[in-house]
Scaffold this motif. Sequence first.
Motif, PDB file in Angstrom:
ATOM      1  N   GLU A   1     -15.374  24.489  -0.114  1.00 42.96           N
ATOM      2  CA  GLU A   1     -15.858  25.362  -1.356  1.00 42.96           C
ATOM      3  C   GLU A   1     -17.604  25.623  -0.978  1.00 42.96           C
ATOM      4  OE1 GLU A   1     -14.275  24.563  -5.071  1.00 42.96           O
ATOM      5  OE2 GLU A   1     -12.768  23.827  -4.143  1.00 42.96           O
ATOM      6  N   THR A   2     -17.869  25.730   0.087  1.00 38.98           N
ATOM      7  CA  THR A   2     -19.453  25.888   0.403  1.00 38.98           C
ATOM      8  C   THR A   2     -19.987  27.256   1.042  1.00 38.98           C
ATOM      9  OG1 THR A   2     -19.143  25.076   2.804  1.00 38.98           O
ATOM     10  CG2 THR A   2     -19.151  23.513   0.920  1.00 38.98           C
ATOM     11  N   GLY A   3     -21.072  27.437   1.100  1.00 40.39           N
ATOM     12  CA  GLY A   3     -21.846  28.844   1.475  1.00 40.39           C
ATOM     13  C   GLY A   3     -22.854  28.950   0.688  1.00 40.39           C
ATOM     14  N   PHE A   4     -23.954  29.836   1.204  1.00 39.40           N
ATOM     15  CA  PHE A   4     -25.247  30.199   0.671  1.00 39.40           C
ATOM     16  C   PHE A   4     -25.183  31.568   0.395  1.00 39.40           C
ATOM     17  CE2 PHE A   4     -27.065  27.504   4.441  1.00 39.40           C
ATOM     18  CZ  PHE A   4     -26.897  26.190   3.651  1.00 39.40           C
ATOM     19  N   SER A   5     -25.725  31.812  -1.004  1.00 33.84           N
ATOM     20  CA  SER A   5     -25.938  33.156  -1.471  1.00 33.84           C
ATOM     21  C   SER A   5     -27.292  33.362  -1.994  1.00 33.84           C
ATOM     22  CB  SER A   5     -24.930  33.186  -2.941  1.00 33.84           C
ATOM     23  OG  SER A   5     -25.116  34.355  -3.635  1.00 33.84           O
ATOM     24  N   PHE A   6     -27.846  34.688  -1.176  1.00 32.15           N
ATOM     25  CA  PHE A   6     -29.376  34.926  -1.624  1.00 32.15           C
ATOM     26  C   PHE A   6     -29.219  36.014  -2.666  1.00 32.15           C
ATOM     27  CE2 PHE A   6     -28.960  32.407   2.402  1.00 32.15           C
ATOM     28  CZ  PHE A   6     -30.197  31.709   2.264  1.00 32.15           C
ATOM     29  N   VAL A   7     -29.879  36.016  -3.545  1.00 33.46           N
ATOM     30  CA  VAL A   7     -29.832  37.208  -4.759  1.00 33.46           C
ATOM     31  C   VAL A   7     -31.260  37.289  -5.116  1.00 33.46           C
ATOM     32  CG1 VAL A   7     -28.778  37.879  -6.848  1.00 33.46           C
ATOM     33  CG2 VAL A   7     -27.577  36.209  -5.631  1.00 33.46           C
ATOM     34  N   ASN A   8     -31.476  38.778  -4.937  1.00 30.82           N
ATOM     35  CA  ASN A   8     -32.803  39.287  -5.421  1.00 30.82           C
ATOM     36  C   ASN A   8     -33.956  38.773  -4.593  1.00 30.82           C
ATOM     37  OD1 ASN A   8     -32.360  41.012  -7.335  1.00 30.82           O
ATOM     38  ND2 ASN A   8     -31.688  39.633  -8.858  1.00 30.82           N
ATOM     39  N   CYS A   9     -33.734  38.262  -3.525  1.00 28.99           N
ATOM     40  CA  CYS A   9     -34.665  37.466  -2.596  1.00 28.99           C
ATOM     41  C   CYS A   9     -35.503  38.510  -1.517  1.00 28.99           C
ATOM     42  CB  CYS A   9     -34.072  36.398  -1.530  1.00 28.99           C
ATOM     43  SG  CYS A   9     -33.345  35.148  -2.691  1.00 28.99           S
ATOM     44  N   LYS A  10     -36.633  38.108  -1.123  1.00 33.31           N
ATOM     45  CA  LYS A  10     -37.197  38.916  -0.047  1.00 33.31           C
ATOM     46  C   LYS A  10     -37.428  38.258   1.188  1.00 33.31           C
ATOM     47  CE  LYS A  10     -42.136  38.251  -1.601  1.00 33.31           C
ATOM     48  NZ  LYS A  10     -43.244  39.016  -1.964  1.00 33.31           N
ATOM     49  N   VAL A  11     -37.033  38.948   2.443  1.00 31.12           N
ATOM     50  CA  VAL A  11     -37.475  38.077   3.704  1.00 31.12           C
ATOM     51  C   VAL A  11     -38.505  38.840   4.453  1.00 31.12           C
ATOM     52  CG1 VAL A  11     -36.091  37.508   5.880  1.00 31.12           C
ATOM     53  CG2 VAL A  11     -34.909  37.629   3.862  1.00 31.12           C
ATOM     54  N   THR A  12     -39.506  38.020   4.717  1.00 33.09           N
ATOM     55  CA  THR A  12     -40.666  38.622   5.551  1.00 33.09           C
ATOM     56  C   THR A  12     -41.049  37.660   6.817  1.00 33.09           C
ATOM     57  OG1 THR A  12     -42.213  37.485   4.152  1.00 33.09           O
ATOM     58  CG2 THR A  12     -41.680  39.459   3.436  1.00 33.09           C
ATOM     59  N   GLY A  13     -41.947  37.808   7.551  1.00 37.42           N
ATOM     60  CA  GLY A  13     -42.575  37.146   8.546  1.00 37.42           C
ATOM     61  C   GLY A  13     -42.807  37.734   9.973  1.00 37.42           C
TER      62      GLY A  13
ATOM     63  N   LEU B   1     -35.542  37.899  13.890  1.00 40.72           N
ATOM     64  CA  LEU B   1     -34.916  36.937  12.964  1.00 40.72           C
ATOM     65  C   LEU B   1     -33.318  37.274  12.744  1.00 40.72           C
ATOM     66  CD1 LEU B   1     -35.492  34.225  11.425  1.00 40.72           C
ATOM     67  CD2 LEU B   1     -35.760  36.007   9.413  1.00 40.72           C
ATOM     68  N   TYR B   2     -32.312  36.396  13.022  1.00 40.13           N
ATOM     69  CA  TYR B   2     -31.111  36.739  12.639  1.00 40.13           C
ATOM     70  C   TYR B   2     -31.184  36.246  11.222  1.00 40.13           C
ATOM     71  CZ  TYR B   2     -29.711  36.949  17.473  1.00 40.13           C
ATOM     72  OH  TYR B   2     -29.375  37.484  18.608  1.00 40.13           O
ATOM     73  N   LEU B   3     -30.282  36.967  10.466  1.00 41.86           N
ATOM     74  CA  LEU B   3     -30.035  36.500   8.912  1.00 41.86           C
ATOM     75  C   LEU B   3     -29.305  35.043   9.048  1.00 41.86           C
ATOM     76  CD1 LEU B   3     -28.814  39.740   7.491  1.00 41.86           C
ATOM     77  CD2 LEU B   3     -30.969  38.447   6.916  1.00 41.86           C
ATOM     78  N   GLY B   4     -28.400  34.978  10.244  1.00 43.95           N
ATOM     79  CA  GLY B   4     -27.618  33.629  10.214  1.00 43.95           C
ATOM     80  C   GLY B   4     -26.933  33.367  11.614  1.00 43.95           C
ATOM     81  N   ARG B   5     -26.776  32.019  11.961  1.00 41.47           N
ATOM     82  CA  ARG B   5     -25.963  31.470  12.979  1.00 41.47           C
ATOM     83  C   ARG B   5     -24.807  30.938  12.478  1.00 41.47           C
ATOM     84  NH1 ARG B   5     -29.049  28.858  17.830  1.00 41.47           N
ATOM     85  NH2 ARG B   5     -29.586  27.398  16.319  1.00 41.47           N
ATOM     86  N   ALA B   6     -23.640  30.972  13.258  1.00 40.89           N
ATOM     87  CA  ALA B   6     -22.499  30.353  12.789  1.00 40.89           C
ATOM     88  C   ALA B   6     -22.385  29.088  13.261  1.00 40.89           C
ATOM     89  CB  ALA B   6     -21.204  31.213  13.217  1.00 40.89           C
ATOM     90  N   TRP B   7     -23.006  28.114  12.520  1.00 43.37           N
ATOM     91  CA  TRP B   7     -23.143  26.551  13.010  1.00 43.37           C
ATOM     92  C   TRP B   7     -21.807  25.991  12.711  1.00 43.37           C
ATOM     93  CZ3 TRP B   7     -26.011  22.097   9.913  1.00 43.37           C
ATOM     94  CH2 TRP B   7     -25.902  21.074  10.834  1.00 43.37           C
ATOM     95  N   GLY B   8     -21.329  26.507  11.606  1.00 48.86           N
ATOM     96  CA  GLY B   8     -19.636  26.119  11.345  1.00 48.86           C
ATOM     97  C   GLY B   8     -18.698  27.221  11.689  1.00 48.86           C
ATOM     98  N   THR B   9     -17.448  26.642  11.930  1.00 51.62           N
ATOM     99  CA  THR B   9     -16.564  27.788  12.385  1.00 51.62           C
ATOM    100  C   THR B   9     -16.144  29.031  11.039  1.00 51.62           C
ATOM    101  OG1 THR B   9     -15.408  26.147  13.485  1.00 51.62           O
ATOM    102  CG2 THR B   9     -14.107  27.861  13.051  1.00 51.62           C
ATOM    103  N   PHE B  10     -16.347  28.244   9.863  1.00 53.15           N
ATOM    104  CA  PHE B  10     -15.939  29.347   8.737  1.00 53.15           C
ATOM    105  C   PHE B  10     -17.269  29.593   8.032  1.00 53.15           C
ATOM    106  CE2 PHE B  10     -12.017  27.580  10.005  1.00 53.15           C
ATOM    107  CZ  PHE B  10     -11.097  28.459   9.748  1.00 53.15           C
ATOM    108  N   SER B  11     -18.422  29.390   8.692  1.00 53.60           N
ATOM    109  CA  SER B  11     -19.726  29.705   7.972  1.00 53.60           C
ATOM    110  C   SER B  11     -19.732  30.797   7.245  1.00 53.60           C
ATOM    111  CB  SER B  11     -20.910  30.076   9.184  1.00 53.60           C
ATOM    112  OG  SER B  11     -22.100  30.288   8.735  1.00 53.60           O
ATOM    113  N   ARG B  12     -20.417  30.841   5.981  1.00 53.90           N
ATOM    114  CA  ARG B  12     -20.289  31.786   4.835  1.00 53.90           C
ATOM    115  C   ARG B  12     -21.805  31.987   4.221  1.00 53.90           C
ATOM    116  NH1 ARG B  12     -15.832  31.050   0.319  1.00 53.90           N
ATOM    117  NH2 ARG B  12     -16.878  29.283   0.084  1.00 53.90           N
ATOM    118  N   VAL B  13     -22.237  33.249   4.330  1.00 52.31           N
ATOM    119  CA  VAL B  13     -23.577  33.538   3.827  1.00 52.31           C
ATOM    120  C   VAL B  13     -23.493  35.039   3.357  1.00 52.31           C
ATOM    121  CG1 VAL B  13     -25.939  33.830   4.442  1.00 52.31           C
ATOM    122  CG2 VAL B  13     -24.733  32.095   5.645  1.00 52.31           C
ATOM    123  N   VAL B  14     -24.192  35.326   2.106  1.00 56.62           N
ATOM    124  CA  VAL B  14     -24.166  36.633   1.395  1.00 56.62           C
ATOM    125  C   VAL B  14     -25.635  36.782   1.112  1.00 56.62           C
ATOM    126  CG1 VAL B  14     -23.502  37.924  -0.486  1.00 56.62           C
ATOM    127  CG2 VAL B  14     -21.717  36.497   0.783  1.00 56.62           C
TER     128      VAL B  14
END
Length: 373
Positions: free
Chosen positions: A271-283, A287-300
């Motif tokens: 029961e793991t994963g990252f959730s980003f809400v009302n954030c901002k991405v700059t720089g 940039l990739y939003l994510g890489r699948a380090w885990g087989t069932f990687s979960r990011v929203v």
Amino acid sequence: MTISLHKHSFNKIVVKLFLLILLLESTSSLLDTNVSNGYLVSEKEYLNWVKQIGSFKHSLFQKATNKLTPCSTIRVNKNSKLTGNFVTVQKAISSIPVVNNCRVVISISAGIYREKVLIPATMAYITLEGAGADTTIIEWDDTADRIGQTGHPLGTFGSATFAVDAPYFIAKNITFKNIAPSPPSGALGKQAVALRISADTAAFFSCKVIGAQDTLYDHIGRHYFKDCYIEGSVDFIFGNGLSCYKECHLNAITSTYGALTAQKRESFLEETGFSFVNCKVTGSGALYLGRAWGTFSRVVFAYTYMDKIITPRGWYDWGDKNRETTVFYGQYKCWGPGADFGGRVSWSRELTAEEAEPFISLGFINGQDWLPN
């Protein structure tokens, strides 16, 4: 005591068996490798499972019972001539009972504290309060390939400037920083963690976490970040935590390709994963939003501004095509020049309101049970 521990272990076994039965029932069609519109045929069943698992209040974690009323306050001031109990953060932490059972506030005056800090697993209920993230800074410069006291390399885990192994930790208005130089592309052993969290129920408010490669090791447990600034280049938020990032500023400093997240979920039962809400991405860089380090990687990502640095594809499968059928990568009502979903990989998702709902509330981390109001 022995009886209660046995009962607790038995209850956990029962819960796990129940979840396993539910999982087998709801995902039996995963054995069918047919794909429709780039998704597994069982995607509907999987989303139903996600919704159902949310109702169990993450039962594989212990029930969270926080203690928020302080029983004592310790003061840290690096200028020993001024009023303050301690001149270093680590000495202040070491003064707390080895097994701590009440909320201890450590108030840290402005200054740069050049030290490596660890909060051991038995010291629960510690709050660190700085004078402001721009003025209270804890920094060190270890890298994964640096030789430690044992004569062996520290590794990514041991490179952290600030490490939390105790539950119910809170930090406010502090910067955690790894000042090791940003490594050249492809360099080995240069992971340099600024903050590692290896405990359940940790919260960070108005903090900064600054580094380059592998800045924030969101290792294990439920975590909450509110109004924080996180900076890095490659996989700068990584690990297998169950974490909510709300109203945070995520800034990339790469000059080539980088990745914001590397989430390490390895099975449906986690029961793991990252959730980003009302954030901002700059720089800078691409940039990739994510890489699948885990087989069932979960990011929203939800309601998040994305600058033009986000690659059109958005996500990377870590070089393993099989992970494209098991990861869960989604966006919901994101905006900005890097948020266009049109060029995304076919195995990511533009979520519906129903699909996004489990990820965008504090219920994702059971925050209503343990976060301060």
